[in-house]
Design an enzyme around this catalytic site. Structure first.
Site, mmCIF file in Angstrom:
data_model
loop_
_atom_site.group_PDB
_atom_site.id
_atom_site.type_symbol
_atom_site.label_atom_id
_atom_site.label_comp_id
_atom_site.label_asym_id
_atom_site.label_seq_id
_atom_site.Cartn_x
_atom_site.Cartn_y
_atom_site.Cartn_z
ATOM 1 N N HIS A 287 1.328 -11.041 -6.507
ATOM 2 C CA HIS A 287 1.958 -11.113 -5.117
ATOM 3 C C HIS A 287 2.335 -9.537 -4.937
ATOM 4 O O HIS A 287 1.804 -8.513 -4.505
ATOM 5 C CB HIS A 287 2.292 -12.013 -4.395
ATOM 6 C CG HIS A 287 2.277 -11.487 -3.105
ATOM 7 N ND1 HIS A 287 1.261 -12.246 -1.779
ATOM 8 C CD2 HIS A 287 3.101 -10.790 -2.355
ATOM 9 C CE1 HIS A 287 1.620 -11.656 -1.011
ATOM 10 N NE2 HIS A 287 2.778 -11.073 -0.858
ATOM 11 N N GLU A 291 0.377 -5.631 -3.875
ATOM 12 C CA GLU A 291 0.991 -5.345 -3.142
ATOM 13 C C GLU A 291 1.321 -3.867 -2.675
ATOM 14 O O GLU A 291 1.201 -2.721 -2.135
ATOM 15 C CB GLU A 291 1.909 -6.341 -1.515
ATOM 16 C CG GLU A 291 1.634 -7.097 -1.371
ATOM 17 C CD GLU A 291 0.294 -7.750 -0.204
ATOM 18 O OE1 GLU A 291 -0.106 -5.962 0.400
ATOM 19 O OE2 GLU A 291 -0.290 -8.351 0.180
ATOM 20 N N LYS A 294 -1.464 -1.602 -4.217
ATOM 21 C CA LYS A 294 -2.120 -1.511 -2.646
ATOM 22 C C LYS A 294 -1.915 -0.297 -2.307
ATOM 23 O O LYS A 294 -2.768 0.568 -2.129
ATOM 24 C CB LYS A 294 -2.734 -2.533 -2.137
ATOM 25 C CG LYS A 294 -3.660 -3.862 -2.858
ATOM 26 C CD LYS A 294 -4.061 -4.400 -1.649
ATOM 27 C CE LYS A 294 -3.438 -5.240 -0.328
ATOM 28 N NZ LYS A 294 -3.202 -5.974 0.370
ATOM 29 N N ASN A 295 -0.707 -0.204 -1.906
ATOM 30 C CA ASN A 295 -0.290 1.079 -0.731
ATOM 31 C C ASN A 295 0.070 2.687 -1.854
ATOM 32 O O ASN A 295 -0.219 3.479 -0.845
ATOM 33 C CB ASN A 295 1.676 0.604 -1.357
ATOM 34 C CG ASN A 295 1.850 -0.936 0.213
ATOM 35 O OD1 ASN A 295 1.039 -0.699 0.874
ATOM 36 N ND2 ASN A 295 2.607 -0.911 0.450
HETATM 37 N N1 LIG Z 1 3.035 4.722 -1.366
HETATM 38 C C1 LIG Z 1 3.306 4.564 -0.083
HETATM 39 N N2 LIG Z 1 2.844 6.052 -0.009
HETATM 40 C C2 LIG Z 1 3.088 6.108 0.958
HETATM 41 N N3 LIG Z 1 3.104 5.113 2.595
HETATM 42 C C3 LIG Z 1 3.756 4.057 1.918
HETATM 43 C C4 LIG Z 1 3.733 3.283 0.628
HETATM 44 N N4 LIG Z 1 3.694 2.730 0.735
HETATM 45 C C5 LIG Z 1 3.698 1.881 2.300
HETATM 46 N N5 LIG Z 1 3.866 3.180 2.749
HETATM 47 C C6 LIG Z 1 4.214 3.169 4.601
HETATM 48 O O1 LIG Z 1 3.943 1.633 4.687
HETATM 49 C C7 LIG Z 1 3.579 1.191 5.601
HETATM 50 C C8 LIG Z 1 3.770 -0.456 5.636
HETATM 51 O O2 LIG Z 1 3.120 -0.932 4.399
HETATM 52 P P1 LIG Z 1 2.800 -2.421 3.943
HETATM 53 O O3 LIG Z 1 2.363 -3.028 2.965
HETATM 54 O O4 LIG Z 1 3.797 -3.595 5.098
HETATM 55 O O5 LIG Z 1 1.372 -2.593 4.589
HETATM 56 P P2 LIG Z 1 0.180 -2.046 5.076
HETATM 57 O O6 LIG Z 1 -0.523 -2.035 3.543
HETATM 58 O O7 LIG Z 1 -0.058 -0.987 5.916
HETATM 59 O O8 LIG Z 1 -0.710 -3.225 5.220
HETATM 60 P P3 LIG Z 1 -0.601 -5.182 4.799
HETATM 61 O O9 LIG Z 1 -0.288 -5.972 5.355
HETATM 62 O O10 LIG Z 1 -2.366 -5.140 4.398
HETATM 63 O O11 LIG Z 1 0.234 -4.746 3.030
HETATM 64 C C9 LIG Z 1 1.724 1.308 5.473
HETATM 65 O O12 LIG Z 1 0.602 1.221 6.183
HETATM 66 C C10 LIG Z 1 1.980 2.886 4.993
HETATM 67 O O13 LIG Z 1 2.031 3.712 6.310
#
Ligand SMILES: Nc1ncnc2c1ncn2[C@@H]1O[C@H](COP(=O)(O)OP(=O)(O)OP(=O)(O)O)[C@@H](O)[C@H]1O
Length: 418
Positions: A287, A291, A294-295
């Site tokens: 998990h 996650e 994906k980010n």
């Molecule tokens: N590696 C990264 N580079 C740039 N911005 C990032 C990165 N990781 C996270 N972020 C920022 O942090 C925010 C929050 O990330 P988070 O994983 O909590 O939610 P998400 O990816 O938007 O949605 P999900 O709930 O589907 O994971 C993202 O929307 C992005 O703006």
């Protein structure tokens, strides 16, 4: 519709007055390594005490949420699920045990018992028949597995496990439903962000959910699944980290290609000893890594554009220390502005386009295709912290982000419960 009677409220308040008892990964493994009817019965006794306490804490907390958050329909819905599960556990009839059987059960185990649930149950009135019952005392356990247990013990184990399965299924949609409740709250109060008290409530609430599901999942697996090499319930004693990371990378890349319509998503270099393994719950590790991947993929694709002729490599390095295994994921996705850094840990902060949460609402669990709910990072950090690890994010705005996932190797830290 299910409702909480005044009597049930009394029971809930009573149980919520007792502290929760944390269990460590090591204890879970030691206790479950040679399950017999006797050990499983002991585990069900522990869970029969502990789960109602944990559920009662949550009902009380949902009930007392500030600023009328407790009145939101989705929050009320979740509260009823917790109350119903509590009731099902405390009303489950227990078998009557003869003195001999009590002794046999006390001896069942394999040298290391899960802890007694902290509150001395002698203080708990037997709410089913209005009497006070005596507490169990800790009994030294031996290595005997050859003890024949009467059929009523295995019948009870089966019934208890069935109840747990029903409860687990009932709570599948809790994360999405609470998220919906927060949306209802934001709308009714016309707020764009949640304040720190709600953020801490969500951290506590979701952490507690991870713990409850871990205990339930472990018990169901030990009771119903055939033994697997290197597994004790849902814990893998030799989780191969390279293999797990590779799978998470491939899954995330696949989703990324699909979402952006790319011929090939950014490549990922994985530096990891192929033989590195440790005790962990593979589901949790998958998990978190998925996650985080994906980010990074999203950040890289969005910074360089879907028409870019090539993307910079994302690097994943796994290091083995004495205390920790650390997974570092480095991307050149442009990083995060410093002002947004505290926000990435708040629930529902996302820079993805808003999605219709209600559309995903009835799905069994909370899975966004690429991004969108802002739950990925905060929930992954809870998973990491649950077994004594952590998740840290360092950004260089304009260049990229390094994410450090620390996983505790010592496995002796107890669940963080609040
Ligand atoms: N590696 C990264 N580079 C740039 N911005 C990032 C990165 N990781 C996270 N972020 C920022 O942090 C925010 C929050 O990330 P988070 O994983 O909590 O939610 P998400 O990816 O938007 O949605 P999900 O709930 O589907 O994971 C993202 O929307 C992005 O703006």
């Amino acid at each position: 519709m299910y409702r909480i009677t005044p009597h049930l409220y009394d029971q809930i308040r009573h149980f919520a007055a007792f502290p929760q008892t944390g269990v460590s990964l090591q204890q879970m493994v030691q206790f479950g390594s040679t399950p017999s009817d006797g050990t499983l019965f002991k585990a069900s006794q522990f869970l029969g005490d502990e789960l109602p306490i944990r559920l009662a804490h949550r009902v009380k907390e949902l009930e007392e949420l500030p600023d009328r958050l407790n009145e939101m329909p989705s929050i009320q819905k979740v509260k009823l699920w917790y109350a119903q599960s509590f009731e099902e556990l405390v009303t489950l009839p227990k078998p009557t045990l003869s003195a001999d059987l009590r002794q046999l059960i006390a001896k069942a185990g394999n040298g290391n018992a899960i802890p007694e649930a902290k509150p001395n149950p002698s203080l708990i009135p037997d709410l089913r028949n209005g009497k006070y019952h005596n507490g169990r005392t800790s009994v030294p356990v031996s290595n005997r597995h050859d003890i024949p247990f009467p059929p009523e013990i295995s019948a009870y184990n089966e019934k208890f496990t069935k109840t747990l399965s029903i409860i687990k299924r009932r709570h599948d949609a809790v994360v999405a439903t609470i998220a919906q409740g927060i949306l209802e709250y934001k709308k009714s109060r016309q707020r764009s962000q949640i304040d720190s008290s709600i953020q801490s409530f969500l951290d506590r609430f979701y952490m507690s959910r991870i713990g409850i599901r871990m205990l339930i999942g472990q018990h169901i697996a030990l009771t119903t699944e055939p033994p697997r090499t290197d597994y004790v319930g849902i814990i893998c004693t030799r989780t191969n980290i390279r293999q797990l990371c590779s799978e998470a990378i491939e899954n995330a890349r696949f989703i990324c290609e699909d979402y952006y319509g790319l011929y090939e998503s950014p490549r990922v270099q994985l530096v990891c000893d192929p033989d590195l393994s440790f005790m962990y719950v593979p589901g949790h590790l998958s998990h978190m890594t998925f996650e985080i991947m994906k980010n990074s993929l999203r950040a890289v694709v969005e910074k360089h554009g879907i028409n870019a002729s090539s993307f910079p490599l994302i690097k994943v390095v796994v290091a083995k220390g004495n205390e920790d295994i650390t997974v570092k994921i480095s991307d050149e996705g442009g990083g995060i502005p410093r002002s947004a850094m505290p926000l990435v840990w708040t629930y529902m902060y996302t820079t993805a386009h808003e999605q219709d949460l209600a559309a995903d609402f009835d799905k069994s669990d909370f899975k966004a295709p690429m991004a969108g709910f802002g739950y990925g990072l905060p929930i992954s950090r809870l998973y990491a912290r649950y077994f004594g690890g952590d998740l840290i994010l360092i950004s260089m705005e304009g260049y990229g982000t390094d994410v450090y996932l620390h996983l505790n190797r010592l496995s002796s830290s107890s669940e963080p419960l609040a």
